[in-house]
Structure formats: structure tokens, C-alpha cells
Design a protein around this motif. Structure first.
Motif, PDB file in Angstrom:
ATOM      1  N   PHE A 203       8.349  -3.518 -20.592  1.00 17.92           N
ATOM      2  CA  PHE A 203       7.245  -4.302 -20.018  1.00 17.92           C
ATOM      3  C   PHE A 203       7.557  -4.722 -18.579  1.00 17.92           C
ATOM      4  O   PHE A 203       6.655  -4.765 -17.738  1.00 17.92           O
ATOM      5  N   LEU A 204       8.824  -5.013 -18.295  1.00 17.55           N
ATOM      6  CA  LEU A 204       9.197  -5.326 -16.909  1.00 17.55           C
ATOM      7  C   LEU A 204       8.996  -4.109 -16.011  1.00 17.55           C
ATOM      8  O   LEU A 204       8.496  -4.243 -14.887  1.00 17.55           O
ATOM      9  N   CYS A 205       9.388  -2.938 -16.481  1.00 17.77           N
ATOM     10  CA  CYS A 205       9.183  -1.697 -15.702  1.00 17.77           C
ATOM     11  C   CYS A 205       7.705  -1.496 -15.396  1.00 17.77           C
ATOM     12  O   CYS A 205       7.335  -1.194 -14.257  1.00 17.77           O
ATOM     13  N   ILE A 206       6.884  -1.687 -16.433  1.00 15.88           N
ATOM     14  CA  ILE A 206       5.446  -1.483 -16.267  1.00 15.88           C
ATOM     15  C   ILE A 206       4.867  -2.506 -15.294  1.00 15.88           C
ATOM     16  O   ILE A 206       4.036  -2.173 -14.445  1.00 15.88           O
ATOM     17  N   GLY A 207       5.317  -3.755 -15.376  1.00 16.09           N
ATOM     18  CA  GLY A 207       4.792  -4.799 -14.507  1.00 16.09           C
ATOM     19  C   GLY A 207       5.293  -4.739 -13.082  1.00 16.09           C
ATOM     20  O   GLY A 207       4.615  -5.171 -12.152  1.00 16.09           O
ATOM     21  N   VAL A 208       6.479  -4.180 -12.889  1.00 13.82           N
ATOM     22  CA  VAL A 208       7.082  -4.113 -11.553  1.00 13.82           C
ATOM     23  C   VAL A 208       6.510  -2.954 -10.739  1.00 13.82           C
ATOM     24  O   VAL A 208       6.506  -2.982  -9.508  1.00 13.82           O
ATOM     25  N   TYR A 209       5.994  -1.930 -11.415  1.00 18.29           N
ATOM     26  CA  TYR A 209       5.553  -0.733 -10.705  1.00 18.29           C
ATOM     27  C   TYR A 209       4.421  -0.978  -9.699  1.00 18.29           C
ATOM     28  O   TYR A 209       4.513  -0.483  -8.567  1.00 18.29           O
ATOM     29  N   PRO A 210       3.334  -1.704 -10.044  1.00 12.18           N
ATOM     30  CA  PRO A 210       2.258  -1.857  -9.047  1.00 12.18           C
ATOM     31  C   PRO A 210       2.675  -2.531  -7.737  1.00 12.18           C
ATOM     32  O   PRO A 210       2.369  -1.998  -6.663  1.00 12.18           O
ATOM     33  N   PRO A 211       3.414  -3.671  -7.760  1.00 14.67           N
ATOM     34  CA  PRO A 211       3.800  -4.234  -6.454  1.00 14.67           C
ATOM     35  C   PRO A 211       4.786  -3.355  -5.694  1.00 14.67           C
ATOM     36  O   PRO A 211       4.689  -3.234  -4.469  1.00 14.67           O
ATOM     37  N   LEU A 212       5.712  -2.723  -6.414  1.00 17.93           N
ATOM     38  CA  LEU A 212       6.633  -1.816  -5.728  1.00 17.93           C
ATOM     39  C   LEU A 212       5.897  -0.602  -5.184  1.00 17.93           C
ATOM     40  O   LEU A 212       6.204  -0.123  -4.085  1.00 17.93           O
ATOM     41  N   SER A 213       4.933  -0.112  -5.915  1.00 18.14           N
ATOM     42  CA  SER A 213       4.141   1.022  -5.457  1.00 18.14           C
ATOM     43  C   SER A 213       3.374   0.681  -4.185  1.00 18.14           C
ATOM     44  O   SER A 213       3.290   1.498  -3.263  1.00 18.14           O
ATOM     45  N   ALA A 214       2.827  -0.520  -4.124  1.00 16.36           N
ATOM     46  CA  ALA A 214       2.119  -0.945  -2.911  1.00 16.36           C
ATOM     47  C   ALA A 214       3.078  -1.027  -1.728  1.00 16.36           C
ATOM     48  O   ALA A 214       2.766  -0.551  -0.622  1.00 16.36           O
ATOM     49  N   LEU A 215       4.247  -1.626  -1.953  1.00 17.30           N
ATOM     50  CA  LEU A 215       5.249  -1.726  -0.884  1.00 17.30           C
ATOM     51  C   LEU A 215       5.713  -0.348  -0.441  1.00 17.30           C
ATOM     52  O   LEU A 215       5.763  -0.051   0.758  1.00 17.30           O
ATOM     53  N   PHE A 216       6.030   0.518  -1.402  1.00 12.40           N
ATOM     54  CA  PHE A 216       6.519   1.849  -1.061  1.00 12.40           C
ATOM     55  C   PHE A 216       5.438   2.711  -0.421  1.00 12.40           C
ATOM     56  O   PHE A 216       5.745   3.555   0.415  1.00 12.40           O
ATOM     57  N   SER A 217       4.185   2.510  -0.795  1.00 15.87           N
ATOM     58  CA  SER A 217       3.092   3.256  -0.152  1.00 15.87           C
ATOM     59  C   SER A 217       2.999   2.876   1.321  1.00 15.87           C
ATOM     60  O   SER A 217       2.795   3.747   2.183  1.00 15.87           O
ATOM     61  N   TRP A 218       3.150   1.603   1.609  1.00 14.28           N
ATOM     62  CA  TRP A 218       3.133   1.148   3.001  1.00 14.28           C
ATOM     63  C   TRP A 218       4.301   1.756   3.766  1.00 14.28           C
ATOM     64  O   TRP A 218       4.131   2.274   4.874  1.00 14.28           O
ATOM     65  N   VAL A 219       5.496   1.737   3.172  1.00 11.23           N
ATOM     66  CA  VAL A 219       6.683   2.320   3.811  1.00 11.23           C
ATOM     67  C   VAL A 219       6.490   3.826   3.984  1.00 11.23           C
ATOM     68  O   VAL A 219       6.817   4.381   5.036  1.00 11.23           O
ATOM     69  N   PHE A 220       5.932   4.479   2.968  1.00 14.73           N
ATOM     70  CA  PHE A 220       5.692   5.920   3.014  1.00 14.73           C
ATOM     71  C   PHE A 220       4.787   6.277   4.189  1.00 14.73           C
ATOM     72  O   PHE A 220       5.055   7.220   4.936  1.00 14.73           O
ATOM     73  N   HIS A 221       3.700   5.520   4.387  1.00 10.34           N
ATOM     74  CA  HIS A 221       2.798   5.792   5.502  1.00 10.34           C
ATOM     75  C   HIS A 221       3.439   5.457   6.843  1.00 10.34           C
ATOM     76  O   HIS A 221       3.181   6.145   7.832  1.00 10.34           O
ATOM     77  N   MET A 222       4.272   4.428   6.884  1.00 10.27           N
ATOM     78  CA  MET A 222       4.975   4.122   8.122  1.00 10.27           C
ATOM     79  C   MET A 222       5.947   5.258   8.489  1.00 10.27           C
ATOM     80  O   MET A 222       6.065   5.616   9.660  1.00 10.27           O
ATOM     81  N   LEU A 223       6.631   5.810   7.488  1.00  8.16           N
ATOM     82  CA  LEU A 223       7.550   6.920   7.746  1.00  8.16           C
ATOM     83  C   LEU A 223       6.796   8.165   8.188  1.00  8.16           C
ATOM     84  O   LEU A 223       7.253   8.875   9.079  1.00  8.16           O
ATOM     85  N   ASP A 224       5.643   8.426   7.574  1.00  4.06           N
ATOM     86  CA  ASP A 224       4.855   9.591   7.980  1.00  4.06           C
ATOM     87  C   ASP A 224       4.312   9.443   9.393  1.00  4.06           C
ATOM     88  O   ASP A 224       4.299  10.407  10.148  1.00  4.06           O
ATOM     89  N   ASP A 225       3.892   8.244   9.769  1.00  3.59           N
ATOM     90  CA  ASP A 225       3.413   8.025  11.131  1.00  3.59           C
ATOM     91  C   ASP A 225       4.535   8.222  12.141  1.00  3.59           C
ATOM     92  O   ASP A 225       4.317   8.731  13.220  1.00  3.59           O
ATOM     93  N   LYS A 226       5.746   7.829  11.773  1.00  2.00           N
ATOM     94  CA  LYS A 226       6.876   7.948  12.681  1.00  2.00           C
ATOM     95  C   LYS A 226       7.310   9.399  12.844  1.00  2.00           C
ATOM     96  O   LYS A 226       7.806   9.783  13.896  1.00  2.00           O
ATOM     97  N   GLU A 227       7.119  10.226  11.794  1.00  2.00           N
ATOM     98  CA  GLU A 227       7.567  11.614  11.857  1.00  2.00           C
ATOM     99  C   GLU A 227       6.640  12.505  12.679  1.00  2.00           C
ATOM    100  O   GLU A 227       7.043  13.569  13.109  1.00  2.00           O
ATOM    101  N   GLU A 228       5.408  12.113  12.881  1.00  2.00           N
ATOM    102  CA  GLU A 228       4.496  12.948  13.651  1.00  2.00           C
ATOM    103  C   GLU A 228       4.910  12.970  15.114  1.00  2.00           C
ATOM    104  O   GLU A 228       5.268  11.938  15.677  1.00  2.00           O
ATOM    105  N   PRO A 229       4.866  14.155  15.765  1.00  2.00           N
ATOM    106  CA  PRO A 229       5.318  14.251  17.158  1.00  2.00           C
ATOM    107  C   PRO A 229       4.393  13.568  18.132  1.00  2.00           C
ATOM    108  O   PRO A 229       3.305  13.261  17.947  1.00  2.00           O
TER     109      PRO A 229
END
Length: 188
Positions: free
Chosen positions: A162-188
Motif C-alpha cells: 500500500f505504501l508503494c501504491i500511495g508513493v507512486y503518484p507524487p513521485l511520478s509527478a516529481l519525476f515527470s517534471w525532472v524528465f521534462h527538464m532533462l529533455d529540455d536540457k538535451e535539445e541543442p
């Protein structure tokens, strides 16, 4: 791309070389998920008074491995997952290889299911993760029972699921933001 007419046929086209700092930056961006997991393992295993640290550690690690294996496998290679699992076993005083085995299974499912789940709504991906996290926690409970030759109470394993299930949405939101920041940085 048309060849430059001023170049002779035997001269290769010169690509711009990356500086050392650019290469280090690219390597750090690709290693960021593994560094995050290593930091979480160290922080939650340290003798500081963090309430619920022992219970949250597997939940955060499983959710992180699934997210990055699913969305950016280059940031979560299998070797890193294995090493982080062994590190988690060594720090947590669990039998060596249990966490590595479970994390590699989560990683493998994330890699295998990524193309089928990418276009689905977040709630469906979360549902698949919920089933996977529950299976991983019950597998860990089963292995603990096997190693002790004794049936343990299943309630802690379900609580961890239940902790795994409950932790996933906030971590997913944080990681999605980081993922998009990394993709923006990689573009030339």
C-alpha cells in the motif's frame, strides 16, 4: 544532408567535439535516477530519526525503478538496478540478492510493458504498477518466509504494498517534471 562542395571526397565531415564539462553533464543527467536511489538508500538507512524510514525505503526504490525503467530506460540500466539492489541488501541487513532480484523483476516488467502502456492514461499505468508492487512485496514476504523456514505475518507485506501504491503518484509527478527538464536540457 548534402556534402560540402569545398571538401574533397576523402575528407570526413568534422563533428563538433563535446567538451569535458558537456560530457560530464550528459553522464550526470543519465545517472540521476541511480544517484537519487543511492541517496535515498543512504538517507533512509542512516541512524537519524526519520519516522517510517524503514517502511518507505522499499516503496520509494520500487516506484523509482519502475518509473525510470518505463519512461527512460537509459537512465536506469539493468546493471545499475542490480548494484543498487545489492547495496540496499547490504545496508538493510537482508539476505544478499533478494532486493536485487525483486528490483530486476520490477525493472524487467517496466521495460517489457513500456511500449504497450505508454499511450495509456496515468490511472491505468498506476493500476499496472499497483499490481506489480503488490506482487513484488508478496514475493519479498515469501522469500523472507523461505529463508526463515517460518510463516511470517503477511500484514507488513501488504502495508509495504500500500505504501508503494500511495508513493507512486507524487513521485511520478516529481519525476515527470525532472524528465521534462532533462529533455529540455538535451535539445541543442
Amino acid at each position: 544532408m548534402m556534402p560540402d562542395p569545398s571538401m574533397s571526397a576523402w575528407e570526413p565531415e568534422i563533428q563538433p567535439r563535446q567538451t569535458l564539462w558537456q560530457r560530464l553533464d550528459a553522464a550526470a543527467r543519465h545517472m540521476l535516477p541511480s544517484i537519487f536511489i543511492a541517496f535515498i538508500i543512504i538517507l533512509f538507512s542512516a541512524p537519524i530519526p526519520l519516522p517510517g524510514a524503514a517502511e518507505l525505503l522499499p516503496a520509494i526504490v520500487i516506484a523509482t525503478v519502475f518509473f525510470w525503467s518505463f519512461w527512460r530506460p537509459s537512465g536506469m540500466p539493468s546493471v545499475a538496478v542490480f548494484i543498487l539492489g545489492l547495496f540496499m541488501d547490504l545496508v538493510g541487513f537482508t539476505p544478499l540478492g533478494v532486493s536485487a532480484f525483486i528490483l530486476l523483476l520490477v525493472h524487467g516488467v517496466g521495460l517489457y510493458a513500456r511500449f504497450g502502456l505508454m499511450r495509456l492514461h496515468f490511472l491505468l499505468v498506476w493500476g499496472v504498477f499497483s499490481l506489480l508492487a503488490t506482487a513484488a512485496c508478496l514475493l519479498q514476504w515469501g522469500l523472507a518466509c523461505l529463508f526463515r523456514f517460518h510463516m511470517l505475518d503477511v500484514a507488513p507485506a501488504l502495508f509495504e504494498a500500500f505504501l508503494c501504491i500511495g508513493v507512486y503518484p507524487p513521485l511520478s509527478a516529481l519525476f515527470s517534471w525532472v524528465f521534462h527538464m532533462l529533455d529540455d536540457k538535451e535539445e541543442p
